[in-house]
Scaffold this motif. Structure first.
Motif, PDB file in Angstrom:
ATOM      1  N   LEU A  47      17.099  17.426 -52.263  1.00  0.00           N
ATOM      2  CA  LEU A  47      17.153  18.661 -53.045  1.00  0.00           C
ATOM      3  C   LEU A  47      18.102  19.598 -52.312  1.00  0.00           C
ATOM      4  N   ARG A  48      19.278  19.779 -52.866  1.00  0.00           N
ATOM      5  CA  ARG A  48      20.263  20.635 -52.230  1.00  0.00           C
ATOM      6  C   ARG A  48      19.934  22.097 -52.497  1.00  0.00           C
ATOM      7  N   LEU A  49      20.029  22.911 -51.467  1.00  0.00           N
ATOM      8  CA  LEU A  49      19.634  24.307 -51.560  1.00  0.00           C
ATOM      9  C   LEU A  49      20.832  25.148 -51.982  1.00  0.00           C
ATOM     10  N   THR A  50      21.158  25.057 -53.268  1.00  0.00           N
ATOM     11  CA  THR A  50      22.349  25.714 -53.792  1.00  0.00           C
ATOM     12  C   THR A  50      22.055  26.964 -54.596  1.00  0.00           C
ATOM     13  N   LYS A  51      20.807  27.159 -55.025  1.00  0.00           N
ATOM     14  CA  LYS A  51      20.493  28.321 -55.855  1.00  0.00           C
ATOM     15  C   LYS A  51      20.453  29.584 -55.006  1.00  0.00           C
TER      16      LYS A  51
END
Length: 507
Positions: free
Chosen positions: A173-177
């Protein structure tokens, strides 16, 4: 307190009743909220209420729906239908559930109208049709006779460091938000409810009662100037119980006959603290075990390797336990008999709550409790901190207050008492913080938002529950370079969980 003999309604009232009893149930529910508000005022916490603007918008929408569906038989029928729709919208859509900052509790129904999200299966990235991309990097297989190129010829420059190079890798889960994006989400968080408890006494024995719960000493401010170093020589440090500690929590759940058929996660609060704090603190690694059995995901605490503690590190750790001992009524008298503070003695509350669509049962160690004038018990968190100055205050409010708020909010603890000490371990002053006031303290400075932490945790839970498979074991980790959560496959599961699942079959 003996929770075993109480008739605990674990899931609250069920909203799925007939239309004839719907209005009566809503009135009873609203009446219960009024009672809850009254009791919360006495303990220092607050309960949310629906905003007038949301009610108005719900009423307008339901009125328009009535006029379009019905034949206009009369104002009375139209009003009844409007009221019926308004109840539904207030409960599930338009209500301002958390106030302006999404940092208050909400009484959720027994069954959510939303299904638990499930991620789609991973598609093969090799597109066997040419489409309009021709040969090359448009998803086609490599030309026959040519070896496949690794990383498109760029070596390890663009590789993923950890997860993708690990054969155990499952998902990430990439932390892009951004914080702004997460702040727009309105995530419901149910007011925590205690179902059971257990105590660990000197010697390590566990009892399913509150014999280890200590009473808060309200006049702790009179102990300003106390030496927190006293008793360090006889201090008994906390042992790492590993999965045995998780087994005690699971045993308490079985002892109290808490049903798990409608539960998504069972965990210690410590794991939830880590997940929620990651919304803002991106430089502290952590790991936890993830084990799904019969639809329930068990999150086991994993400790990362730590550097050996120096004597000053051990002393600073002891100052926290010494303040807890100082701030409680039935504290241990550290005399010359050689018996001091035993960090292994603890009281743990077993709590149910709900974050978004996920129902959670967690164990939370509590420092002590107090009572209102009406006799209602509430828990109090005890913390220590170095005395603040103009150089340390910002970091204290950005990081420490964030962790204080998360820990107390998750378990419904209304008050935090902080003891400030100097570098020599002398207690300089005490401060009582109301949990609900912490977010207001940092709001104007823009340091962090509690609603963002809830939204971030909801993202993690949706991804995690939709990815893991039943009867399989994983490790969830947040490590360098701190830009994603990684889910890795594990080879074994803790014996405590295996034993728990076997014993559930005999109930």
């Amino acid at each position: 307190m003996d929770f075993h003999d109480q008739d605990v309604d674990v899931y609250g009232d069920d909203y799925e009743q007939g239309e004839e009893g719907e209005d009566e149930e809503v009135e009873q529910h609203r009446g219960g909220d009024d009672d809850e508000n009254g009791s919360h005022d006495s303990s220092g916490s607050s309960s949310p209420s629906s905003s007038s603007s949301s009610s108005g918008s719900s009423s307008a929408r339901s009125s328009s729906r009535s006029s379009s569906d019905g034949g206009g038989d009369g104002d009375q029928g139209e009003a009844i239908e409007s009221a019926s729709h308004r109840v539904v919208y207030e409960d599930f859509e338009e209500g301002d559930l958390f106030g302006s900052d999404n940092e208050d509790y909400f009484r959720t129904p027994a069954r959510s109208p939303f299904t638990v999200p499930v991620l789609p299966s991973i598609r093969n990235s090799n597109n066997h049709t040419r489409g309009t991309f021709g040969r090359g990097r448009g998803g086609l297989l490599p030309r026959p006779g040519y070896p496949p190129r690794q990383n498109y010829g760029f070596g390890n420059k663009f590789s993923y460091g950890n997860g993708r190079n690990d054969e155990r890798f499952v998902s990430e889960l990439r932390l892009t938000k951004s914080e702004e994006t997460l702040s727009r989400k309105s995530i419901q968080f149910q007011e925590p409810c205690e179902l059971a408890c257990y105590s660990r006494v000197e010697g390590g024995d566990v009892y399913f009662d509150d014999r280890s719960l200590r009473l808060f000493k309200r006049f702790v401010c009179e102990d300003v100037g106390a030496d927190l170093n006293k008793g360090f020589v006889s201090f008994v440090e906390k042992k790492d119980l590993g999965s045995e500690g998780f087994g005690d929590l699971l045993a308490c759940i079985r002892h109290a006959n808490i049903p798990l058929q409608n539960i998504h996660f069972v965990t210690f609060r410590n794991n939830l603290n880590k997940i929620m704090a990651t919304a803002y603190i991106r430089n502290e690694p952590w790991k936890m075990g993830v084990h799904k059995r019969n639809g329930v995901v068990y999150l086991d605490v994993h400790k990362l390797p730590e550097r050996p503690q120096s004597e000053i590190d051990r002393l600073r750790c002891y100052w926290g336990y010494a303040f807890e001992n100082l701030a409680t009524e039935n504290s241990r008298d550290m005399g010359e008999d050689g018996k001091g503070i035993d960090a292994n003695m603890e009281f743990c509350s077993v709590i149910k709550t709900k974050l978004g669509a996920h129902r959670i049962i967690m164990g939370a160690e509590m420092d002590c409790c107090d009572e209102t004038d009406a006799g209602r018990k509430f828990y109090v968190e005890l913390k220590t901190s170095r005395e603040l100055d103009h150089r340390t205050e910002e970091r204290y409010e950005r990081e420490k207050l964030l962790k204080f708020w998360i820990q107390s909010f998750l378990a419904g603890v209304p008050y935090i008492v902080v003891g400030y000490r100097n570098d020599s371990g002398i207690l300089l002053r005490t401060e009582r913080l109301r949990t609900t006031d912490i977010t207001q303290r940092v709001k104007m400075k823009g340091y962090w938002q509690g609603g963002v932490c809830l939204a971030f945790a909801d993202e993690v839970f949706c991804w995690l529950y939709g990815t893991v498979k039943d009867n399989e074991d994983y490790i969830l980790q947040f490590v360098h370079p701190y830009n994603r959560l990684e889910l890795l496959r594990a080879q074994t599961s803790p014996e405590a969980i295996n034993k728990h699942v076997e014993q559930l079959l005999t109930y």
